[in-house]
Structure formats: C-alpha cells, structure tokens
Motif scaffolding. Structure first.
Motif, PDB file in Angstrom:
ATOM      1  N   THR A   6       0.833  -1.207   0.000  1.00  0.00           N
ATOM      2  CA  THR A   6       0.000   0.000   0.000  1.00  0.00           C
ATOM      3  C   THR A   6       0.866   1.254   0.000  1.00  0.00           C
ATOM      4  OG1 THR A   6      -1.751  -1.180   1.170  1.00  0.00           O
ATOM      5  CG2 THR A   6      -1.829   1.225   1.229  1.00  0.00           C
ATOM      6  N   ALA A   7       1.925   1.246   0.795  1.00  0.00           N
ATOM      7  CA  ALA A   7       2.819   2.412   0.855  1.00  0.00           C
ATOM      8  C   ALA A   7       3.483   2.642  -0.498  1.00  0.00           C
ATOM      9  CB  ALA A   7       3.863   2.213   1.942  1.00  0.00           C
ATOM     10  N   ALA A   8       3.924   1.563  -1.146  1.00  0.00           N
ATOM     11  CA  ALA A   8       4.566   1.693  -2.464  1.00  0.00           C
ATOM     12  C   ALA A   8       3.577   2.265  -3.475  1.00  0.00           C
ATOM     13  CB  ALA A   8       5.088   0.342  -2.940  1.00  0.00           C
ATOM     14  N   LYS A   9       2.334   1.813  -3.410  1.00  0.00           N
ATOM     15  CA  LYS A   9       1.314   2.328  -4.327  1.00  0.00           C
ATOM     16  C   LYS A   9       1.089   3.815  -4.088  1.00  0.00           C
ATOM     17  CE  LYS A   9      -3.277   1.388  -6.063  1.00  0.00           C
ATOM     18  NZ  LYS A   9      -3.285   0.624  -7.272  1.00  0.00           N
ATOM     19  N   LYS A  10       1.010   4.221  -2.831  1.00  0.00           N
ATOM     20  CA  LYS A  10       0.811   5.641  -2.523  1.00  0.00           C
ATOM     21  C   LYS A  10       2.009   6.491  -2.939  1.00  0.00           C
ATOM     22  CE  LYS A  10      -2.567   5.168   1.171  1.00  0.00           C
ATOM     23  NZ  LYS A  10      -3.637   5.932   0.576  1.00  0.00           N
ATOM     24  N   LEU A  11       3.197   5.908  -2.917  1.00  0.00           N
ATOM     25  CA  LEU A  11       4.404   6.624  -3.334  1.00  0.00           C
ATOM     26  C   LEU A  11       4.608   6.561  -4.844  1.00  0.00           C
ATOM     27  CD1 LEU A  11       6.846   5.482  -0.507  1.00  0.00           C
ATOM     28  CD2 LEU A  11       5.881   7.773  -0.826  1.00  0.00           C
ATOM     29  N   GLY A  12       3.853   5.694  -5.520  1.00  0.00           N
ATOM     30  CA  GLY A  12       3.961   5.574  -6.970  1.00  0.00           C
ATOM     31  C   GLY A  12       5.209   4.844  -7.430  1.00  0.00           C
ATOM     32  N   VAL A  13       5.651   3.854  -6.634  1.00  0.00           N
ATOM     33  CA  VAL A  13       6.850   3.099  -6.996  1.00  0.00           C
ATOM     34  C   VAL A  13       6.532   1.609  -7.080  1.00  0.00           C
ATOM     35  CG1 VAL A  13       8.480   4.786  -6.050  1.00  0.00           C
ATOM     36  CG2 VAL A  13       7.630   2.960  -4.586  1.00  0.00           C
ATOM     37  N   GLN A  23      10.409  -3.140   2.014  1.00  0.00           N
ATOM     38  CA  GLN A  23       9.517  -4.251   1.661  1.00  0.00           C
ATOM     39  C   GLN A  23       9.118  -5.104   2.852  1.00  0.00           C
ATOM     40  OE1 GLN A  23      10.896  -6.620  -1.658  1.00  0.00           O
ATOM     41  NE2 GLN A  23      11.936  -4.853  -2.550  1.00  0.00           N
ATOM     42  N   GLU A  24       9.929  -5.108   3.898  1.00  0.00           N
ATOM     43  CA  GLU A  24       9.707  -6.020   5.023  1.00  0.00           C
ATOM     44  C   GLU A  24       9.021  -5.375   6.217  1.00  0.00           C
ATOM     45  OE1 GLU A  24      13.696  -7.294   5.695  1.00  0.00           O
ATOM     46  OE2 GLU A  24      13.737  -8.481   3.845  1.00  0.00           O
ATOM     47  N   ALA A  25       8.856  -4.063   6.230  1.00  0.00           N
ATOM     48  CA  ALA A  25       8.325  -3.390   7.420  1.00  0.00           C
ATOM     49  C   ALA A  25       6.982  -2.719   7.143  1.00  0.00           C
ATOM     50  CB  ALA A  25       9.325  -2.336   7.889  1.00  0.00           C
ATOM     51  N   GLN A  26       6.181  -2.642   8.175  1.00  0.00           N
ATOM     52  CA  GLN A  26       4.962  -1.852   8.116  1.00  0.00           C
ATOM     53  C   GLN A  26       5.369  -0.378   8.159  1.00  0.00           C
ATOM     54  OE1 GLN A  26       1.596  -3.022   8.096  1.00  0.00           O
ATOM     55  NE2 GLN A  26       2.593  -4.942   7.555  1.00  0.00           N
ATOM     56  N   ILE A  27       4.644   0.473   7.436  1.00  0.00           N
ATOM     57  CA  ILE A  27       4.993   1.891   7.363  1.00  0.00           C
ATOM     58  C   ILE A  27       3.873   2.704   7.998  1.00  0.00           C
ATOM     59  CG2 ILE A  27       5.430   3.826   5.788  1.00  0.00           C
ATOM     60  CD1 ILE A  27       6.236   0.476   4.529  1.00  0.00           C
ATOM     61  N   SER A  28       4.227   3.560   8.930  1.00  0.00           N
ATOM     62  CA  SER A  28       3.219   4.403   9.566  1.00  0.00           C
ATOM     63  C   SER A  28       2.855   5.538   8.616  1.00  0.00           C
ATOM     64  CB  SER A  28       3.757   4.984  10.881  1.00  0.00           C
ATOM     65  OG  SER A  28       4.761   5.933  10.617  1.00  0.00           O
ATOM     66  N   ARG A  29       1.723   6.124   8.833  1.00  0.00           N
ATOM     67  CA  ARG A  29       1.291   7.256   8.005  1.00  0.00           C
ATOM     68  C   ARG A  29       2.254   8.435   8.159  1.00  0.00           C
ATOM     69  NH1 ARG A  29      -3.223   6.198   5.359  1.00  0.00           N
ATOM     70  NH2 ARG A  29      -4.608   4.601   6.173  1.00  0.00           N
ATOM     71  N   THR A  30       2.797   8.594   9.337  1.00  0.00           N
ATOM     72  CA  THR A  30       3.773   9.662   9.578  1.00  0.00           C
ATOM     73  C   THR A  30       5.038   9.416   8.757  1.00  0.00           C
ATOM     74  OG1 THR A  30       2.918   9.882  11.818  1.00  0.00           O
ATOM     75  CG2 THR A  30       5.046  10.901  11.365  1.00  0.00           C
ATOM     76  N   ALA A  31       5.503   8.166   8.752  1.00  0.00           N
ATOM     77  CA  ALA A  31       6.693   7.820   7.970  1.00  0.00           C
ATOM     78  C   ALA A  31       6.426   7.990   6.474  1.00  0.00           C
ATOM     79  CB  ALA A  31       7.130   6.395   8.274  1.00  0.00           C
ATOM     80  N   LEU A  32       5.221   7.654   6.045  1.00  0.00           N
ATOM     81  CA  LEU A  32       4.852   7.825   4.644  1.00  0.00           C
ATOM     82  C   LEU A  32       4.869   9.306   4.265  1.00  0.00           C
ATOM     83  CD1 LEU A  32       3.810   6.495   1.991  1.00  0.00           C
ATOM     84  CD2 LEU A  32       1.510   6.971   2.844  1.00  0.00           C
ATOM     85  N   MET A  33       4.306  10.147   5.132  1.00  0.00           N
ATOM     86  CA  MET A  33       4.309  11.583   4.865  1.00  0.00           C
ATOM     87  C   MET A  33       5.741  12.115   4.795  1.00  0.00           C
ATOM     88  SD  MET A  33       1.004  12.901   7.076  1.00  0.00           S
ATOM     89  CE  MET A  33       1.637  14.541   7.135  1.00  0.00           C
ATOM     90  N   GLU A  34       6.608  11.609   5.652  1.00  0.00           N
ATOM     91  CA  GLU A  34       8.013  12.023   5.652  1.00  0.00           C
ATOM     92  C   GLU A  34       8.688  11.613   4.342  1.00  0.00           C
ATOM     93  OE1 GLU A  34      11.572  13.688   6.661  1.00  0.00           O
ATOM     94  OE2 GLU A  34       9.641  13.966   7.661  1.00  0.00           O
ATOM     95  N   LEU A  35       8.389  10.396   3.867  1.00  0.00           N
ATOM     96  CA  LEU A  35       8.950   9.938   2.589  1.00  0.00           C
ATOM     97  C   LEU A  35       8.461  10.809   1.431  1.00  0.00           C
ATOM     98  CD1 LEU A  35       8.680   6.059   2.969  1.00  0.00           C
ATOM     99  CD2 LEU A  35      10.784   7.394   2.783  1.00  0.00           C
TER     100      LEU A  35
END
Length: 135
Positions: A6-13, A23-35
């Motif tokens: 889901t995170a990769a899809k939101k990042l477009g990668v 690929q191996e870790a869950q990503i928090s919404r905060t971490a996603l926003m930081e990315l």
C-alpha cells in the motif's frame, strides 16, 4: 500502519524495486508523509528512472492499464524503456492513445471488453423522483 504494498502504491513506486527494509516493514502514516515530503535518494531515483509500476507506465504512455495488457506490455518498465516505446510508437500504442485521449471522437464503449455506452438517457422526471425519495 500501512503494508509495504500500500505504501509503495501511494508513493507511486514498484514494490520489488524498493529496498529490502521498505519491503519487510509496516509503514506508519507519519513515515509515509516524511517519505513524500523528504524523499530519500532511492525513492527519488526510482521515481526518475524506474522500474515504474503498471499504473505509472500507463500514465506516461497516455493509455489505460487494459491497453497495456492488450499491447502485451510487462508489469513494469524503466523510464528508458518507456521513452523507447514512445519513439518507436507501435500501431497498438497509437490506437490505444487515441481511445484514451479525451476529445478524439472515439465513441465510448468501443474498446474490446468494454460495455457499450448506453444510447438512452434517463428522463429528468425519473431522476427528480429518485432524488425526492432520498430526502
């Protein structure tokens, strides 16, 4: 928490092209926003050079995901492969871009596998009655 997919899809990668720790870790919404706000070098490079996920390949070629399947395009492509395909401009790509581009005069529902567009429209009084029922 978001799954890596889901995170990769939101990042477009393309997920398989991301680092193993992503690929191996869950990503928090905060971490996603930081990315998104401060992308690391691997993310910037993936967005620039690829490989890109199917949605991004379709967007860059100006066609739909279904058009990629009809054209026999793989699930991912690099930027260089996309540019080469645009320079080559095979017949299937020309046809699919014409179907996908708005205002080209191509009737909706004419692509293989699409439902034909309805030739009848609903009368206004039916729509108004339904709206009144919702109130």
């Amino acid at each position: 928490m978001l799954s890596p997919k889901t995170a990769a899809k939101k990042l477009g990668v393309f997920l398989p092209a991301t680092p193993a720790e992503f690929q191996e870790a869950q990503i928090s919404r905060t971490a996603l926003m930081e990315l998104q706000e401060n992308p690391p070098e691997w993310l910037t490079s993936l967005r620039r050079e690829g490989p890109h996920p199917r949605d991004e390949v379709a967007r860059r070629l100006g066609v739909s995901n279904s058009a990629l399947a009809r054209g026999g395009v793989s699930d991912s492509m690099t930027t260089a492969e996309i540019k080469a395909l645009l320079e080559e401009m095979p017949e299937w790509l020309v046809v699919e871009r014409d179907k996908h581009a708005p205002g080209t005069g191509v009737k909706p529902g004419t692509a293989v596998g699409e439902r034909p567009a309805s030739s009848t429209s609903r009368p206004n009084d039916v729509a108004d009655d339904e709206d009144d029922e919702l109130l």
